[in-house]
Scaffold this motif. Structure first.
Motif, PDB file in Angstrom:
ATOM      1  N   MET A   1       0.969  -1.553  -0.033  1.00  0.00           N
ATOM      2  CA  MET A   1      -0.378  -0.429   0.379  1.00  0.00           C
ATOM      3  C   MET A   1       0.718   1.233   0.279  1.00  0.00           C
ATOM      4  O   MET A   1       0.285   2.045  -0.787  1.00  0.00           O
ATOM      5  N   GLU A   2       1.903   1.470   0.960  1.00  0.00           N
ATOM      6  CA  GLU A   2       2.917   2.410   0.984  1.00  0.00           C
ATOM      7  C   GLU A   2       3.349   2.190  -0.928  1.00  0.00           C
ATOM      8  O   GLU A   2       3.179   4.016  -0.804  1.00  0.00           O
ATOM      9  N   ARG A   3       4.160   1.617  -1.322  1.00  0.00           N
ATOM     10  CA  ARG A   3       4.756   1.691  -2.063  1.00  0.00           C
ATOM     11  C   ARG A   3       3.944   2.145  -3.075  1.00  0.00           C
ATOM     12  O   ARG A   3       4.053   3.365  -4.176  1.00  0.00           O
ATOM     13  N   ALA A   4       3.002   1.630  -3.794  1.00  0.00           N
ATOM     14  CA  ALA A   4       1.093   2.120  -4.609  1.00  0.00           C
ATOM     15  C   ALA A   4       1.338   3.102  -4.428  1.00  0.00           C
ATOM     16  O   ALA A   4       1.298   4.121  -4.830  1.00  0.00           O
ATOM     17  N   MET A   5       0.794   4.280  -2.939  1.00  0.00           N
ATOM     18  CA  MET A   5       0.355   5.194  -3.141  1.00  0.00           C
ATOM     19  C   MET A   5       2.139   6.434  -3.374  1.00  0.00           C
ATOM     20  O   MET A   5       1.575   7.814  -2.861  1.00  0.00           O
ATOM     21  N   GLY A   6       3.114   5.898  -3.436  1.00  0.00           N
ATOM     22  CA  GLY A   6       4.173   6.733  -3.756  1.00  0.00           C
ATOM     23  C   GLY A   6       3.720   6.843  -5.186  1.00  0.00           C
ATOM     24  O   GLY A   6       4.449   7.923  -5.559  1.00  0.00           O
ATOM     25  N   TYR A   7       3.982   5.836  -5.604  1.00  0.00           N
ATOM     26  CA  TYR A   7       3.393   6.409  -6.835  1.00  0.00           C
ATOM     27  C   TYR A   7       2.579   6.530  -7.228  1.00  0.00           C
ATOM     28  O   TYR A   7       3.170   7.729  -8.430  1.00  0.00           O
ATOM     29  N   VAL A   8       1.203   6.133  -6.588  1.00  0.00           N
ATOM     30  CA  VAL A   8       0.140   7.881  -7.328  1.00  0.00           C
ATOM     31  C   VAL A   8       0.813   9.051  -6.517  1.00  0.00           C
ATOM     32  O   VAL A   8       0.145  10.217  -7.213  1.00  0.00           O
ATOM     33  N   GLU A   9       1.456   9.403  -5.936  1.00  0.00           N
ATOM     34  CA  GLU A   9       2.078  10.621  -4.928  1.00  0.00           C
ATOM     35  C   GLU A   9       2.473  11.228  -6.116  1.00  0.00           C
ATOM     36  O   GLU A   9       2.981  12.624  -6.690  1.00  0.00           O
ATOM     37  N   LYS A  10       3.989  10.844  -7.028  1.00  0.00           N
ATOM     38  CA  LYS A  10       4.731  11.026  -8.396  1.00  0.00           C
ATOM     39  C   LYS A  10       3.873  11.682  -8.641  1.00  0.00           C
ATOM     40  O   LYS A  10       4.440  12.253  -9.757  1.00  0.00           O
ATOM     41  N   SER A  11       2.719  10.989  -9.437  1.00  0.00           N
ATOM     42  CA  SER A  11       2.121  10.813 -10.096  1.00  0.00           C
ATOM     43  C   SER A  11       1.646  11.793 -10.579  1.00  0.00           C
ATOM     44  O   SER A  11       1.079  12.454 -11.400  1.00  0.00           O
ATOM     45  N   HIS A  12       0.852  11.812  -8.995  1.00  0.00           N
ATOM     46  CA  HIS A  12       0.266  13.143  -9.122  1.00  0.00           C
ATOM     47  C   HIS A  12       1.117  14.693  -8.884  1.00  0.00           C
ATOM     48  O   HIS A  12       0.461  15.601  -9.582  1.00  0.00           O
ATOM     49  N   ASP A  13       2.092  14.583  -8.700  1.00  0.00           N
ATOM     50  CA  ASP A  13       2.785  15.875  -8.794  1.00  0.00           C
ATOM     51  C   ASP A  13       3.314  16.309  -9.846  1.00  0.00           C
ATOM     52  O   ASP A  13       2.549  17.209 -10.497  1.00  0.00           O
TER      53      ASP A  13
END
Length: 164
Positions: free
Chosen positions: A38-50
């Motif tokens: 979950m943490e790894r996936a949220m890191g990717y989401v945050e990066k794409s969001h930025d």
């Protein structure tokens, strides 16, 4: 549309599309209770969001720049149009002045200076032209055509009786 705007819009759209995959992984990991995934996936989401927001800002800057360029172009077009209108007005005024001068010359050569004694030269010329054409036109009797296309001369006899 300028390249900066197009690039920003396409980049933001792609970044938002990329977010779907890590969000799907996050939801599956949450269902299993796997916090590391979950943490790894949220890191990717945050990066794409930025990245999506950066591209959005880039597109906004491009739109502002494009609006300034369009305003400048519109202002130049308005100035050119105003100049053409002024030139046409000057040309029309010059023509009107020349026609006025030519008309005054014709009037002064043709007769008296008193406008009440002299008729309108334009109206006189038109009337003379109409009268000349009427005199040239042949006088014809009224005719009627039969169904076969032959001409049948009709004699018109009119009698009036008035009683009071």
């Amino acid at each position: 549309m300028i390249a900066k705007t197009a690039e920003g819009l396409l980049g933001a759209n792609n970044a938002m599309n990329v977010i779907r995959t890590p969000m799907k992984v996050f939801k599956e990991a949450r269902a299993r209770g796997d916090t590391a995934t979950m943490e790894r996936a949220m890191g990717y989401v945050e990066k794409s969001h930025d990245e999506a927001w950066e591209k959005k800002y880039s597109a906004d800057e491009g739109l502002k720049q494009e609006a300034k360029e369009n305003e400048l172009k519109n202002r130049q077009d308005r100035e050119e149009l105003a100049q053409r209108i002024r030139e046409k007005c000057d040309e029309l005024e010059n023509r009107a002045e020349e026609n006025k001068n030519g008309l005054e010359t014709v009037i002064s050569e043709g007769g008296t200076d008193d406008p009440e004694k002299e008729g309108d030269p334009i109206a006189d010329a038109v009337n003379a032209s109409v009268n000349a054409k009427a005199a040239e036109a042949p006088q014809t009797d009224p005719v009627t055509y039969t169904r076969s296309g032959e001409v049948k001369v009709v004699e018109v006899k009119t009698e009036f009786s008035v009683s009071v």
